[in-house]
Scaffold this motif. Structure first.
Motif, PDB file in Angstrom:
ATOM      1  N   ILE A   1       0.840  -1.198   0.000  1.00 10.25           N
ATOM      2  CA  ILE A   1       0.000   0.000   0.000  1.00 10.25           C
ATOM      3  C   ILE A   1       0.875   1.249   0.000  1.00 10.25           C
ATOM      4  O   ILE A   1       0.532   2.241  -0.616  1.00 10.25           O
TER       5      ILE A   1
ATOM      6  N   ARG B   1       1.353   4.816  -8.949  1.00  6.15           N
ATOM      7  CA  ARG B   1       0.359   4.060  -8.183  1.00  6.15           C
ATOM      8  C   ARG B   1       0.046   4.787  -6.882  1.00  6.15           C
ATOM      9  O   ARG B   1       0.940   5.086  -6.108  1.00  6.15           O
TER      10      ARG B   1
ATOM     11  N   PHE C   1      -2.921   4.417  -3.722  1.00  5.52           N
ATOM     12  CA  PHE C   1      -4.010   3.586  -3.230  1.00  5.52           C
ATOM     13  C   PHE C   1      -4.628   4.196  -1.982  1.00  5.52           C
ATOM     14  O   PHE C   1      -3.916   4.639  -1.083  1.00  5.52           O
TER      15      PHE C   1
ATOM     16  N   VAL D   1      -8.633  -3.066  -3.279  1.00  7.17           N
ATOM     17  CA  VAL D   1      -9.042  -2.179  -4.365  1.00  7.17           C
ATOM     18  C   VAL D   1      -9.175  -2.959  -5.670  1.00  7.17           C
ATOM     19  O   VAL D   1      -8.744  -4.106  -5.771  1.00  7.17           O
TER      20      VAL D   1
ATOM     21  N   VAL E   1      -8.020  -2.449  -9.653  1.00  5.70           N
ATOM     22  CA  VAL E   1      -7.127  -1.655 -10.495  1.00  5.70           C
ATOM     23  C   VAL E   1      -7.328  -2.079 -11.951  1.00  5.70           C
ATOM     24  O   VAL E   1      -7.631  -3.236 -12.234  1.00  5.70           O
TER      25      VAL E   1
END
Length: 157
Positions: free
Chosen positions: A44, A52, A54, A59, A61
């Motif tokens: 994360i 990226r 988050f 999640v 993607v």
């Protein structure tokens, strides 16, 4: 039966703790006692400047798929009437594929089929916690590299 195994970019697609533990158990089953297992999964926490970002540990993607790697379809939807065939003749391959797969979208700019894939993003120490739940492995080393957490474990029995 194996001296070593790698598990890269797999664990973050497993949606439950039970499935993650089962994956580790299976890796430990197939690697000989004394063998090593390298496990890497998305973190994360991402490095400064990473594209990226988050907001949560679980999640979806986007995955951009080129049509040539998807299962073959017949090029038309809902039967073989002339209207569908004429309509599909004006469409690109990626657009036809995006309509054939439930949940897929067509990215006109890129000419790709876009799927949403599940990802569990690991917190620091989470891979080690999972490894601790498996009786016959021990963590040799762990760390963070290129947006991924990793552990190397040894099969001990």
């Amino acid at each position: 039966a194996f001296d070593a195994a790698i598990c890269i970019a797999v664990m973050h697609h497993l949606s439950t703790r039970a499935r993650r533990i089962r994956c580790l158990q299976e890796l430990a089953r197939i690697v000989k006692v004394g063998g090593l297992i390298n496990i890497q999964a998305w973190a994360i926490q991402q490095e400064e400047g990473s594209k990226r970002k988050f907001a949560a540990t679980d999640v979806f993607v986007p995955f951009n798929a080129q049509p040539k790697y998807l299962d073959k379809i017949d090029g038309h939807q809902g039967g073989s009437d002339g209207d569908n065939e004429a309509q599909n003749a004006r469409k690109g391959v990626a657009q036809i594929y995006s309509e054939a797969y439930e949940g897929a979208e067509y990215d006109e700019r890129k000419g790709l089929v876009v799927f949403q894939r599940y990802c569990h993003l690991y917190r620091e120490g989470e891979l080690e916690e999972l490894a601790a739940a498996i009786d016959n492995i021990e963590v040799v080393t762990s760390g963070f590299e290129s947006g991924n957490f990793f552990i190397i474990v040894k099969v001990i029995s």
